[in-house]
Motif scaffolding. Structure first.
Motif: not given
Length: 357
Positions: A1-16, A26-29, A37-43
């Motif tokens: 899974m690519t970085f963009e996919a990990l980031l998008q799915k991690g943000i979606a899981a955090a929102k729900r 997000l740890s994998r991202a 910066e976005v991945a560290w902020l959401w993590l």
């Protein structure tokens, strides 16, 4: 899974509201892209401990010192944005926090040396007393042997006895008659009885008694937390001879962040052969560049006799019992299976018991 996919799915899981899935993704991202910066902020939003949140926000400020969200997050955590945040680092950057070694009179080898020294002194005194007593007795014997002999005086006025011969009787000769021939009877031949051969019974061979096999002692079962496999924690069995005593790991349990309730230690219980607490026994904790020997105490429940605080992540520590062959459990440390490189507060509960193989 690519970085963009990990980031998008991690943000979606955090929102729900699925924080566990968001932490894992997000740890994998951030491992794929440590400069995001976005991945560290959401993590930082989905971590539960203040230490983890501060660590992520410091990463963001290291990438962008003017990031307002990161500064606000640190202020909310009660930390100055420009101050130093005390967060435990993975073992690759910082070694384990040194633990002070026990004082010399608390070490088991000190008292063994004292006992050995006292034994040597006592044995030397006994040999010295024996040597002195032997020399005194020998000196007395030599003094007695050196004295000249004392002559025994004869009594005065005593006449020596004279020998008076005693007369002997002279025997009177007697008449002895001349012997006459007496006829001798002819002996009758008597046959000599012959021996009748008797059959000697042959001894029977007795079968040796069959040896009863000695039953082998039954080892106590080993209860391991099934989550240890995902943490890459394993048990290395002890090597010993048949019938030799050794320390067996009979139970190993892991407590996650919620179960630990802020604790981050390795708790150890040590039992003797009868199941009683082995007070004073050594527990050896090792890490990459050091080790520590801890004696088993006797605190009241619910405290554990050995409490070793952890500061490094999974794979840093190992535990075994000293003084005899022992099982060893390796791969202990802070973190979870989803975030093994983060110092999330977790704990381990271990129980060892002395058994015979």
């Amino acid at each position: 899974m690519t970085f963009e996919a990990l980031l998008q799915k991690g943000i979606a899981a955090a929102k729900r509201g699925d924080r566990a899935t968001a932490r894992r993704l997000l740890s994998r991202a951030v491992r794929r892209r440590p400069d995001s910066e976005v991945a560290w902020l959401w993590l930082s939003e989905v971590l539960d401990t203040p230490q983890g949140k501060a660590f992520c926000l410091e990463k963001v400020l290291a990438l962008d010192p003017e990031n307002r969200l990161a500064r606000k997050g640190l202020v909310a955590l009660g930390r100055a944005s420009t101050g130093k945040v005390l967060v435990a680092r993975p073992p690759s950057s910082t070694g384990p926090v040194p633990v002070p070694s026990p004082r010399f009179w608390e070490r088991p080898h000190f008292w063994r040396g004292v006992v050995a020294a006292l034994s040597v002194v006592a044995l030397s005194l006994i040999l010295l007393f024996a040597f002195v007593a032997f020399n005194v007795h020998r000196t007395q014997e030599e003094a007695l042997a050196a004295l000249p002999p004392t002559p025994t005086p004869w009594p005065r006025g005593t006449l020596r006895p004279t020998f008076t011969p005693t007369p002997t009787n002279t025997p009177t000769p007697t008449f002895t008659p001349t012997p006459t021939d007496t006829p001798t009877p002819t002996p009758t031949f008597t046959p000599t009885p012959t021996e009748t051969p008797t059959r000697t019974p042959r001894p029977r061979r007795r079968r040796p008694p069959t040896a009863t096999p000695t039953p082998r002692p039954t080892l106590p079962p080993r209860r391991l937390d099934p989550r240890l496999t995902a943490l890459h924690v394993r048990v290395e069995p002890a090597f010993m001879r048949e019938g030799q005593a050794y320390w067996r790991l009979v139970e190993a349990r892991w407590a996650d962040e919620r179960e630990s309730a802020g604790k981050h230690s390795i708790f150890v219980e040590v039992l003797d052969r009868n199941g009683a607490r082995a007070v004073g026994q050594w527990v050896v904790v090792r890490w990459s560049d050091g080790s520590l020997v801890l004696p088993v105490g006797d605190p009241p429940p619910p405290d554990w006799p050995v409490n070793f605080p952890m500061y490094n992540t999974l794979g840093s520590y190992s535990v075994q019992i000293g003084g005899a062959p022992s099982d060893r459990i390796v791969g202990l440390g802070l973190g979870t299976a989803d975030a093994p490189d983060f110092t999330i507060h977790t704990s381990f509960y271990l129980t060892f018991q002395l058994v015979y193989r």
